[in-house]
Design a protein around this motif. Structure first.
Motif, PDB file in Angstrom:
ATOM      1  N   UNK A 234      -8.215  27.939  59.862  1.00  0.00           N
ATOM      2  CA  UNK A 234      -9.347  28.310  60.691  1.00  0.00           C
ATOM      3  C   UNK A 234     -10.494  27.398  60.297  1.00  0.00           C
ATOM      4  N   UNK A 235     -10.876  26.525  61.206  1.00  0.00           N
ATOM      5  CA  UNK A 235     -11.888  25.528  60.894  1.00  0.00           C
ATOM      6  C   UNK A 235     -13.221  25.833  61.543  1.00  0.00           C
ATOM      7  N   UNK A 236     -14.298  25.389  60.892  1.00  0.00           N
ATOM      8  CA  UNK A 236     -15.633  25.427  61.492  1.00  0.00           C
ATOM      9  C   UNK A 236     -16.044  23.985  61.787  1.00  0.00           C
ATOM     10  N   UNK A 237     -16.623  23.775  62.962  1.00  0.00           N
ATOM     11  CA  UNK A 237     -16.967  22.430  63.426  1.00  0.00           C
ATOM     12  C   UNK A 237     -18.399  22.428  63.963  1.00  0.00           C
ATOM     13  N   UNK A 238     -18.996  21.248  63.909  1.00  0.00           N
ATOM     14  CA  UNK A 238     -20.216  20.992  64.669  1.00  0.00           C
ATOM     15  C   UNK A 238     -19.972  19.902  65.705  1.00  0.00           C
ATOM     16  N   UNK A 239     -19.125  18.977  65.365  1.00  0.00           N
ATOM     17  CA  UNK A 239     -18.638  17.955  66.286  1.00  0.00           C
ATOM     18  C   UNK A 239     -17.135  17.851  66.114  1.00  0.00           C
ATOM     19  N   UNK A 240     -16.495  17.091  66.985  1.00  0.00           N
ATOM     20  CA  UNK A 240     -15.040  16.949  66.928  1.00  0.00           C
ATOM     21  C   UNK A 240     -14.580  15.950  65.874  1.00  0.00           C
TER      22      UNK A 240
END
Length: 493
Positions: A234-240
């Motif tokens: 389960x990842x958290x991202x702000x950009x790809x």
């Protein structure tokens, strides 16, 4: 010209039946039929013969299906179901169920609408689209057929209790457990789980902050979002470009053939699964200790690490769901007779709050000061005081599960409503008195009647004979008067 007209007529004669069949295929579905696309004009009503799920639309590979999901015998939800497991992965309106009866109707007129004539529109996408379909990843979409293929609405933007693989979870969204007690939301740099212990008050009980090992949060670069990766995290991202946090599953970086999902369960835990060999395999748990769950042992329950549940009040035997009735609200404007405060106090040493590090506290000089702060606050349900640190944790919601602690340095002070207890006790006492009075009256009546019978027997000697034969004095006199009795011959022997 005549031949052209005849050809045109034959062509139109062929075209109109085909158009009609195409309309029928999409606008009305017979019982048990499904399709891969719904167009404007589609309508459906609940089938009374469907036992648990009535499919209406499926994706091309048959993994997901949209339809009516039964809840008990009389309710339904519009749901997307994972067909191999029959597990719902999306509900249109989890908080409002429709009736499983013919007046309930699902139709697509550019918007997908669930309604019935009694309550009106229960749920709607509020769109102006042309077709409805499910993608192979389980995403239900309403699209425009204008050459652009634009998506006007999709189920991935409004999840219920489940996230599917490659579904973006943004700060505008939230997951809600099936019982409505727990939710999952994103903060500026964390994933949080919240419990609604009291209306209007959400208490965070689990928080995972982004480690920012692979990427960093940049101000002004947009909000963060979360996503389940096929690679098992389960990842958290702000950009790809790169995740700012990776919360690994058990199968991290291990290829699997089935899909992945996470679900916010009814006990408040966030769990991950993957589909393998005809079953969902557990792959992740946000909270791995039972006593750290928000309400593992119910109201006024005490969770013993590795040892099950007990009651905070040692005089009560624990039963599933808690030790006292689950209450709500607060103690403001709640008074008993003679304006007395309508609660009693339960104290217990050796207790701890399961998520105290996420709760506010005040440092106080003594246990008495900590308890007094709650006693004078009608919205306070209790406190836990740490003798060593002097930290006083106030509980501003109905008391749920506490955790057993090894020594007596942590002391709990808890308010317990006594309205229901007093009523039950009063009803019990009144019932006991009524039974006792009734028994005494019955005894006196029986004894008096027996005494009267003995007195009558002594007064009339023949009374014994008559009563033994089941005859009263009046019936005996009637017998003497009867003509049949006069025909009886009396003789000496």
């Amino acid at each position: 010209m005549g031949r052209a007209t005849g050809s045109t007529a034959r062509y139109l004669g062929f075209l109109f039946p085909m158009a009609f069949l195409l309309y029928v295929n999409h606008a009305w579905l017979p019982v048990g039929a499904t399709t891969q696309e719904l167009l404007r004009g589609f309508t459906a009503t609940p089938d009374p013969t469907a036992s648990s799920f009535q499919p209406l639309l499926h994706n091309p590979n048959g993994t997901f299906s949209l339809g009516f999901l039964r809840n008990g015998s009389s309710q339904l939800a519009l749901a997307i179901v994972h067909v191999p497991s029959s597990e719902p992965v999306w509900l249109a309106n989890p908080t409002r169920w429709a009736r499983w009866s013919k007046p309930t109707e699902l139709f697509f007129n550019g918007s997908l609408v669930l309604s019935d004539p009694h309550t009106g529109v229960l749920w709607s996408t509020r769109t102006d689209g042309d077709r409805l379909l499910i993608l192979d990843n389980g995403n239900l979409q309403i699209q425009k057929l204008d050459g652009s293929g634009s998506v006007l609405w999709q189920s991935f933007d409004s999840p219920s209790d489940t996230l599917l693989e490659n579904q973006n979870f943004t700060v505008q969204m939230y997951l809600v457990s099936s019982n409505g007690l727990y939710s999952m939301r994103l903060g500026d740099d964390f994933i949080g789980l919240y419990a609604e212990f009291k209306a209007g008050l959400d208490q965070v009980y689990w928080r995972h902050r982004a480690m920012e090992e692979r990427g960093h949060i940049v101000d002004g670069n947009g909000s963060i979002y979360a996503r389940i990766s096929p690679n098992g995290f389960l990842g958290m991202y702000q950009t790809e470009t790169a995740p700012i946090d990776v919360q690994a599953f058990k199968t991290f970086q291990r290829p699997i053939s089935g899909i992945r999902r996470v679900r916010l369960e009814s006990d408040g835990n966030l769990r991950g699964y993957y589909w393998y060999d005809s079953k969902w395999v557990s792959d992740f748990e946000a909270i791995d200790e039972e006593c750290e769950l928000p309400n593992a042992c119910g109201s006024y329950g005490l969770c013993l690490p590795g040892g099950g549940c007990r009651c905070l009040d040692n005089r009560r035997e624990y039963s599933s769901g808690g030790c006292f009735p689950q209450e709500s609200g607060d103690f403001c404007n709640v008074r008993g007779e003679n304006d007395a405060i309508n609660y009693w106090v339960l104290r217990r040493a050796g207790v701890e709050l399961p998520f105290k590090e996420l709760m506010g506290f005040e440092q106080m000089g003594s246990l008495e000061e900590c308890e007094s702060s709650c006693k004078s606050n009608c919205s306070c349900w209790g406190t836990v005081f740490h003798n060593v640190s002097g930290f006083c944790y106030a509980v501003d919601y109905p008391i749920s599960t506490l955790v057993s602690f090894g020594d007596g340095s942590k002391i709990g002070y808890f308010k317990v409503r006594k309205i229901k207890e007093e009523k039950k006790r009063g009803v019990g006492v009144a019932g006991g008195v009524a039974l006792l009075v009734g028994a005494v009256l019955i005894f006196v009546g029986v004894a008096g009647f027996g005494t009267y019978r003995m007195w009558r027997r002594k007064k009339t000697g023949h009374g014994i004979f008559m009563e033994e034969q089941g005859l009263s004095h009046d019936s005996y006199r009637e017998l003497l008067r009867s003509s049949s009795f006069g025909a009886v011959e009396l003789c000496k022997r």
